[in-house]
Design a protein around this motif. Structure first.
Motif, PDB file in Angstrom:
ATOM      1  N   ALA A  46       0.828  -1.212   0.000  1.00  0.00           N
ATOM      2  CA  ALA A  46       0.000   0.000   0.000  1.00  0.00           C
ATOM      3  C   ALA A  46       0.858   1.256   0.000  1.00  0.00           C
ATOM      4  O   ALA A  46       1.932   1.301   0.613  1.00  0.00           O
ATOM      5  CB  ALA A  46      -0.923   0.003   1.208  1.00  0.00           C
ATOM      6  N   LEU A  47       0.344   2.291  -0.663  1.00  0.00           N
ATOM      7  CA  LEU A  47       0.978   3.606  -0.643  1.00  0.00           C
ATOM      8  C   LEU A  47       0.136   4.633   0.094  1.00  0.00           C
ATOM      9  O   LEU A  47       0.567   5.794   0.215  1.00  0.00           O
ATOM     10  CB  LEU A  47       1.236   4.094  -2.077  1.00  0.00           C
ATOM     11  N   GLN A  48      -1.037   4.231   0.575  1.00  0.00           N
ATOM     12  CA  GLN A  48      -1.912   5.150   1.296  1.00  0.00           C
ATOM     13  C   GLN A  48      -2.206   4.595   2.693  1.00  0.00           C
ATOM     14  O   GLN A  48      -2.426   3.390   2.840  1.00  0.00           O
ATOM     15  CB  GLN A  48      -3.214   5.372   0.526  1.00  0.00           C
ATOM     16  N   PRO A  49      -2.206   5.447   3.717  1.00  0.00           N
ATOM     17  CA  PRO A  49      -2.295   4.961   5.106  1.00  0.00           C
ATOM     18  C   PRO A  49      -3.626   4.323   5.477  1.00  0.00           C
ATOM     19  O   PRO A  49      -3.687   3.554   6.435  1.00  0.00           O
ATOM     20  CB  PRO A  49      -2.048   6.233   5.930  1.00  0.00           C
ATOM     21  N   GLU A  50      -4.688   4.625   4.731  1.00  0.00           N
ATOM     22  CA  GLU A  50      -5.994   4.058   5.079  1.00  0.00           C
ATOM     23  C   GLU A  50      -6.175   2.625   4.596  1.00  0.00           C
ATOM     24  O   GLU A  50      -7.191   1.979   4.918  1.00  0.00           O
ATOM     25  CB  GLU A  50      -7.115   4.925   4.499  1.00  0.00           C
ATOM     26  N   ILE A  51      -5.213   2.090   3.860  1.00  0.00           N
ATOM     27  CA  ILE A  51      -5.327   0.730   3.318  1.00  0.00           C
ATOM     28  C   ILE A  51      -4.684  -0.255   4.289  1.00  0.00           C
ATOM     29  O   ILE A  51      -3.481  -0.208   4.536  1.00  0.00           O
ATOM     30  CB  ILE A  51      -4.674   0.640   1.935  1.00  0.00           C
ATOM     31  N   GLY A  52      -5.500  -1.135   4.845  1.00  0.00           N
ATOM     32  CA  GLY A  52      -5.016  -2.070   5.844  1.00  0.00           C
ATOM     33  C   GLY A  52      -4.508  -3.367   5.246  1.00  0.00           C
ATOM     34  O   GLY A  52      -4.702  -3.661   4.065  1.00  0.00           O
ATOM     35  N   LEU A  53      -3.852  -4.171   6.083  1.00  0.00           N
ATOM     36  CA  LEU A  53      -3.424  -5.493   5.647  1.00  0.00           C
ATOM     37  C   LEU A  53      -4.646  -6.330   5.288  1.00  0.00           C
ATOM     38  O   LEU A  53      -5.626  -6.373   6.024  1.00  0.00           O
ATOM     39  CB  LEU A  53      -2.628  -6.193   6.748  1.00  0.00           C
ATOM     40  N   ILE A  84      -6.700  -7.590  -9.370  1.00  0.00           N
ATOM     41  CA  ILE A  84      -7.235  -7.535  -8.008  1.00  0.00           C
ATOM     42  C   ILE A  84      -6.084  -7.872  -7.071  1.00  0.00           C
ATOM     43  O   ILE A  84      -5.508  -8.965  -7.140  1.00  0.00           O
ATOM     44  CB  ILE A  84      -8.379  -8.550  -7.816  1.00  0.00           C
ATOM     45  N   LEU A  85      -5.738  -6.945  -6.197  1.00  0.00           N
ATOM     46  CA  LEU A  85      -4.550  -7.099  -5.365  1.00  0.00           C
ATOM     47  C   LEU A  85      -4.909  -7.122  -3.885  1.00  0.00           C
ATOM     48  O   LEU A  85      -5.749  -6.348  -3.421  1.00  0.00           O
ATOM     49  CB  LEU A  85      -3.565  -5.958  -5.648  1.00  0.00           C
ATOM     50  N   ASN A  86      -4.225  -7.999  -3.153  1.00  0.00           N
ATOM     51  CA  ASN A  86      -4.366  -8.132  -1.711  1.00  0.00           C
ATOM     52  C   ASN A  86      -3.191  -7.414  -1.054  1.00  0.00           C
ATOM     53  O   ASN A  86      -2.031  -7.734  -1.331  1.00  0.00           O
ATOM     54  CB  ASN A  86      -4.362  -9.633  -1.361  1.00  0.00           C
ATOM     55  N   ASN A  87      -3.469  -6.442  -0.203  1.00  0.00           N
ATOM     56  CA  ASN A  87      -2.390  -5.674   0.403  1.00  0.00           C
ATOM     57  C   ASN A  87      -1.669  -6.468   1.484  1.00  0.00           C
ATOM     58  O   ASN A  87      -2.279  -6.925   2.447  1.00  0.00           O
ATOM     59  CB  ASN A  87      -2.913  -4.371   1.016  1.00  0.00           C
ATOM     60  N   VAL A  88      -0.342  -6.604   1.326  1.00  0.00           N
ATOM     61  CA  VAL A  88       0.466  -7.347   2.293  1.00  0.00           C
ATOM     62  C   VAL A  88       1.525  -6.474   2.963  1.00  0.00           C
ATOM     63  O   VAL A  88       2.263  -6.969   3.821  1.00  0.00           O
ATOM     64  CB  VAL A  88       1.142  -8.562   1.626  1.00  0.00           C
ATOM     65  N   VAL A  89       1.616  -5.201   2.580  1.00  0.00           N
ATOM     66  CA  VAL A  89       2.589  -4.287   3.180  1.00  0.00           C
ATOM     67  C   VAL A  89       1.888  -2.972   3.493  1.00  0.00           C
ATOM     68  O   VAL A  89       1.369  -2.321   2.582  1.00  0.00           O
ATOM     69  CB  VAL A  89       3.795  -4.015   2.252  1.00  0.00           C
ATOM     70  N   LEU A  90       1.890  -2.576   4.766  1.00  0.00           N
ATOM     71  CA  LEU A  90       1.285  -1.309   5.131  1.00  0.00           C
ATOM     72  C   LEU A  90       2.091  -0.144   4.573  1.00  0.00           C
ATOM     73  O   LEU A  90       3.296  -0.254   4.342  1.00  0.00           O
ATOM     74  CB  LEU A  90       1.200  -1.185   6.651  1.00  0.00           C
ATOM     75  N   CYS A  91       1.419   0.969   4.350  1.00  0.00           N
ATOM     76  CA  CYS A  91       2.100   2.184   3.917  1.00  0.00           C
ATOM     77  C   CYS A  91       3.200   2.534   4.911  1.00  0.00           C
ATOM     78  O   CYS A  91       2.966   2.570   6.129  1.00  0.00           O
ATOM     79  CB  CYS A  91       1.084   3.325   3.822  1.00  0.00           C
ATOM     80  N   ASN A  92       4.416   2.715   4.411  1.00  0.00           N
ATOM     81  CA  ASN A  92       5.597   2.987   5.223  1.00  0.00           C
ATOM     82  C   ASN A  92       5.955   1.834   6.152  1.00  0.00           C
ATOM     83  O   ASN A  92       6.698   2.011   7.125  1.00  0.00           O
ATOM     84  CB  ASN A  92       5.420   4.266   6.059  1.00  0.00           C
ATOM     85  N   GLY A  93       5.425   0.640   5.849  1.00  0.00           N
ATOM     86  CA  GLY A  93       5.742  -0.525   6.654  1.00  0.00           C
ATOM     87  C   GLY A  93       7.041  -1.170   6.202  1.00  0.00           C
ATOM     88  O   GLY A  93       7.605  -0.845   5.155  1.00  0.00           O
TER      89      GLY A  93
END
Length: 245
Positions: free
Chosen positions: A97-104, A199-208
């Motif tokens: 993710a590149l945006q903070p509101e997008i969770g794992l 369709i992508l599943n977020n596995v990295v938090l923004c700035n994680g």
């Protein structure tokens, strides 16, 4: 229609697979995960990074194939799927993710892709847009209104020295997340007359931390595993749509 009797050189498939739709994943192990959602699954072929199974979902026969990491192997797989009669391809993958509101475990659906890879420039100039099928995108919004819809970025690597600065640049442009294959899917698919969607599943938090988040993916952390399942079910429901009408 001309029958393709000789196997394609890399995916080692012919049109004997007898389906016009496919789900592609990066990791060959993820093929086994998708297989669990299918009825009458059948292992077809495994060659290099390309592992293939077929099965049915809500009555529609679907091919599932891995493509490995990055644009070159994805593009080869998509080209050869096109050669054997596949007309619709949905990528189910992971991203950061590149945006903070997008969770794992949150889903990101690409409405457009920044072509920050090397390969697609060999297919078309950088001003050529990388966009999904409107029909598939509309179905994604129907079946997963809770997903994040927007622009994603496809790139070629994780470990460049300026990675943090580059990601910060694109985050400020409103890009939602990054993967490595969606640009190739959209460009090659469009040039070959195919319907495509990522369709992508977020596995990295923004700035994680990349390593920590990838380790969580490998260890099937609850949120990431749930997101993976949801991304698979969304792709399969979209492909089965025609049989539901």
């Amino acid at each position: 229609m001309v029958q393709i009797k000789e196997p394609q050189p890399h995916i080692q498939l012919t049109d004997a697979v007898d389906t016009d739709c496919a789900v592609i994943v990066g990791d060959p192990a993820r093929v086994d995960v998708v297989e669990k959602f299918l009825d009458e699954p059948e292992k077809i072929m495994e060659n290099r990074e390309y592992r293939t199974v077929t099965g049915t979902y809500k009555g529609r026969k679907i091919l599932v194939m891995s493509t490995g990491i990055g644009a070159p192997s994805a593009a080869i797989g998509i080209e050869e799927l096109h050669n054997i009669g596949v007309k619709t391809v949905i990528r189910v993958g992971s991203c950061g993710a590149l945006q903070p509101e997008i969770g794992l475990g949150d889903l990101i659906v690409g409405e457009g892709i920044v072509r920050d890879d090397g390969l697609t420039k060999k297919y078309a100039p950088e001003i050529y847009p990388a966009v999904p099928s409107f029909k598939l995108l509309a179905l994604a919004k129907k079946y997963a209104p809770q997903a994040h819809f927007g622009i994603i970025r496809s790139h070629d690597g994780f470990y460049m020295d300026d990675n943090e600065e580059v990601e910060d640049f694109w985050a400020k442009k409103g890009v939602l997340g990054c993967d490595m294959e969606s640009g190739a899917l959209a460009v090659v698919g469009r040039l070959r007359g195919m319907e495509t969607l990522s369709i992508l599943n977020n596995v990295v938090l923004c700035n994680g931390d990349l390593a920590d988040s990838i380790n969580s993916l490998v260890n099937s952390a609850d949120l990431v595993a749930k997101g993976q399942d949801e991304s698979i079910k969304l792709a399969l429901n979209i492909l089965a749509h025609d049989t539901e009408e």
